[in-house]
Design a protein around this motif. Structure first.
Motif, mmCIF file in Angstrom:
data_model
loop_
_atom_site.group_PDB
_atom_site.id
_atom_site.type_symbol
_atom_site.label_atom_id
_atom_site.label_comp_id
_atom_site.label_asym_id
_atom_site.label_seq_id
_atom_site.Cartn_x
_atom_site.Cartn_y
_atom_site.Cartn_z
ATOM 1 N N GLY A 3 0.816 -1.207 0.000
ATOM 2 C CA GLY A 3 0.000 0.000 0.000
ATOM 3 C C GLY A 3 0.853 1.261 0.000
ATOM 4 N N ASP A 4 1.967 1.243 0.743
ATOM 5 C CA ASP A 4 2.865 2.397 0.758
ATOM 6 C C ASP A 4 3.488 2.615 -0.615
ATOM 7 O OD1 ASP A 4 2.309 2.736 3.415
ATOM 8 O OD2 ASP A 4 4.056 1.616 4.110
ATOM 9 N N VAL A 6 2.223 1.733 -3.593
ATOM 10 C CA VAL A 6 1.203 2.255 -4.513
ATOM 11 C C VAL A 6 0.933 3.728 -4.232
ATOM 12 C CG1 VAL A 6 -1.217 2.071 -5.179
ATOM 13 C CG2 VAL A 6 0.146 0.002 -4.896
ATOM 14 N N GLU A 7 0.827 4.081 -2.961
ATOM 15 C CA GLU A 7 0.569 5.476 -2.609
ATOM 16 C C GLU A 7 1.713 6.375 -3.066
ATOM 17 O OE1 GLU A 7 -0.204 8.249 1.368
ATOM 18 O OE2 GLU A 7 0.076 6.078 1.549
ATOM 19 N N ALA A 8 2.961 5.914 -2.880
ATOM 20 C CA ALA A 8 4.113 6.709 -3.303
ATOM 21 C C ALA A 8 4.153 6.866 -4.823
ATOM 22 C CB ALA A 8 5.401 6.060 -2.804
ATOM 23 N N ILE A 10 1.580 6.805 -6.935
ATOM 24 C CA ILE A 10 0.518 7.716 -7.358
ATOM 25 C C ILE A 10 0.900 9.161 -7.053
ATOM 26 C CG2 ILE A 10 -1.867 8.405 -6.934
ATOM 27 C CD1 ILE A 10 -2.524 5.465 -6.427
ATOM 28 N N ARG A 11 1.403 9.395 -5.852
ATOM 29 C CA ARG A 11 1.748 10.754 -5.469
ATOM 30 C C ARG A 11 2.885 11.307 -6.327
ATOM 31 N NH1 ARG A 11 1.948 9.830 -0.316
ATOM 32 N NH2 ARG A 11 4.204 9.781 -0.069
ATOM 33 N N THR A 90 -3.729 -3.876 -3.564
ATOM 34 C CA THR A 90 -2.440 -3.196 -3.629
ATOM 35 C C THR A 90 -1.325 -4.160 -4.003
ATOM 36 O OG1 THR A 90 -2.208 -3.502 -1.218
ATOM 37 C CG2 THR A 90 -3.094 -1.400 -1.997
ATOM 38 N N ASN A 298 1.860 17.914 0.258
ATOM 39 C CA ASN A 298 1.949 16.529 0.723
ATOM 40 C C ASN A 298 1.075 16.312 1.954
ATOM 41 O OD1 ASN A 298 3.745 15.902 -1.270
ATOM 42 N ND2 ASN A 298 5.566 15.947 0.022
#
Length: 403
Positions: A3-4, A6-8, A10-11, A90, A298
């Motif tokens: 999950g971390d 995927v989030e990174a 996308i961001r 994820t 952020n």
């Protein structure tokens, strides 16, 4: 963990896409007013914004509040199902991204290998130390490679480029080497592999190559201001170069439109050194401002509450301790101690555990403690009524050799 990632991704890609769009809109006006080098340097804003997007904004500890919620068995089960489904999605997303990045790397590596093989055996060029000549007429001129870049010229280089034209071509490639353009292109290729799913990244890679060549042209003309016409004729004589290498500074850029841009810039008046420096300073200011704006946007990272008095509903037993006891330490009847720090899920389980300390160092007790973490389970509700989930707990574990 997935999950971390995927989030990174996308961001970082959102920040990268916004920066690319801004650079694409500004590059030509900046080139006309502040010079080609400033337009080329403007591309540094894109990876800078992507990197800054990964730096979290930490919220002040004094302003942090934790909301107390009531957890029923039904709510705990629903949260567990939702967490498992999200984890599965994820995990799939990370695997798709990794496979795509590997495939993109393989395709680019294959293109590079084909170009190197097509160039044939490379031999030193007579009268030009450090310059390699290929076996075929379409093997350059260009700077080839990223870690150890070398100037490569075609087999008919001596016949096609003579006198001052030869000097101009070699001067162009020398500018690439001195500026580190080959290394920059290698980083661009790496970014294309990591962001293979982002079409703006591939569009930006091609536009950056064009700005790179135009900036290099401007540097050569600044050194040889009397040779504008000859330099333009030399560009036209190399337009048939078709094959490209991902890791290489191509001369000229492929396609008629970039060549037209290059010829147009050759007719532009040269900028004064003061104006060029002012352009680079303005570009640095724009890039730092954009990076600051990305960082300010952020999400804040709130410090996790530390669970100081956990209520354990499940703990490892003697059999678990014996199963994960380090083999060498067990044979030597060596005692030890380890402290691990773990995140607590809303269900009271531990994940993302890390070794905080271990004694003696290197005996394997830290790894054994990580294995034991899967056998801990905490009551989701603490004695004061607050939830234990989304908190952090430190667990000291003592190891005594079995009798």
């Amino acid at each position: 963990m997935s999950g971390d990632i995927v989030e990174a991704l996308i961001r970082a890609n959102l920040a990268l896409a916004a920066a690319i769009v801004a650079v694409m809109l500004l590059r030509k006006p900046v080139r006309r007013r502040l010079g080609p080098l400033a337009a080329y340097a403007l591309w540094l804003a894109a990876p800078l914004c992507a990197l800054v997007s990964l730096i979290p904004v930490r919220a002040p500890t004094a302003m942090t509040f934790y909301q107390t919620v009531e957890l029923t068995p039904k709510a705990v089960a629903a949260a567990a199902r939702a967490t498992q489904q999200m984890a599965s999605l994820t995990d799939i997303a990370v695997w798709v991204w990794a496979i795509g990045a590997t495939a993109a790397f393989g395709l680019l590596a294959l293109r590079q290998l084909r170009f190197v093989r097509a160039a044939g055996r490379l031999t030193p060029l007579d009268g030009a130390p450090g310059v390699l000549r290929g076996e075929h007429v379409d093997a350059g001129p260009l700077v080839l490679g990223a870690l150890r870049p070398r100037i490569v010229v075609p087999a008919d280089f001596a016949q096609r480029f003579q006198g001052e034209a030869r000097t101009l071509v070699l001067a162009h490639e020398d500018v690439h080497l001195r500026r580190g353009d080959a290394t920059i292109n290698g980083l661009v290729v790496a970014l294309q592999c990591l962001c293979w799913f982002n079409p703006l990244v591939h569009l930006a890679a091609r536009a950056l190559r064009v700005d790179q060549e135009i900036a290099c042209d401007a540097a050569v003309i600044a050194r040889h201001p009397h040779a504008r016409r000859l330099y333009a004729e030399t560009l036209l004589s190399t337009v048939l170069t078709a094959k490209t290498a991902p890791l290489g500074c191509h001369w000229p850029a492929a396609g008629p439109h970039p060549l037209k841009e290059r010829l147009t810039m050759l007719n532009a008046a040269s900028l004064t050194p003061l104006r060029r420096k002012a352009g680079l300073a303005l570009v640095a200011l724009l890039a730092s401002t954009a990076a600051g704006a990305v960082w300010a946007a952020n999400p804040e990272v709130t410090p996790k509450p530390v669970v100081s008095r956990p209520v354990w509903v499940q703990k490892p037993d003697i059999a678990d301790l014996d199963r994960y006891y380090p083999a060498q330490a067990k044979a030597e009847k060596l005692a030890g101690r380890a402290v691990i720090g773990c995140d607590v899920t809303p269900q009271g389980e531990l994940h993302r555990c890390k070794v905080a300390s271990e004694l003696p160092t290197g005996a394997g007790f830290g790894e054994a403690a990580l294995q034991l973490s899967q056998h801990f389970r905490m009551d989701p509700t603490l004695p004061d009524g607050k939830p234990a989930g989304n908190g952090w707990v430190n667990i000291p574990i003592s190891f005594q050799p079995p009798r």
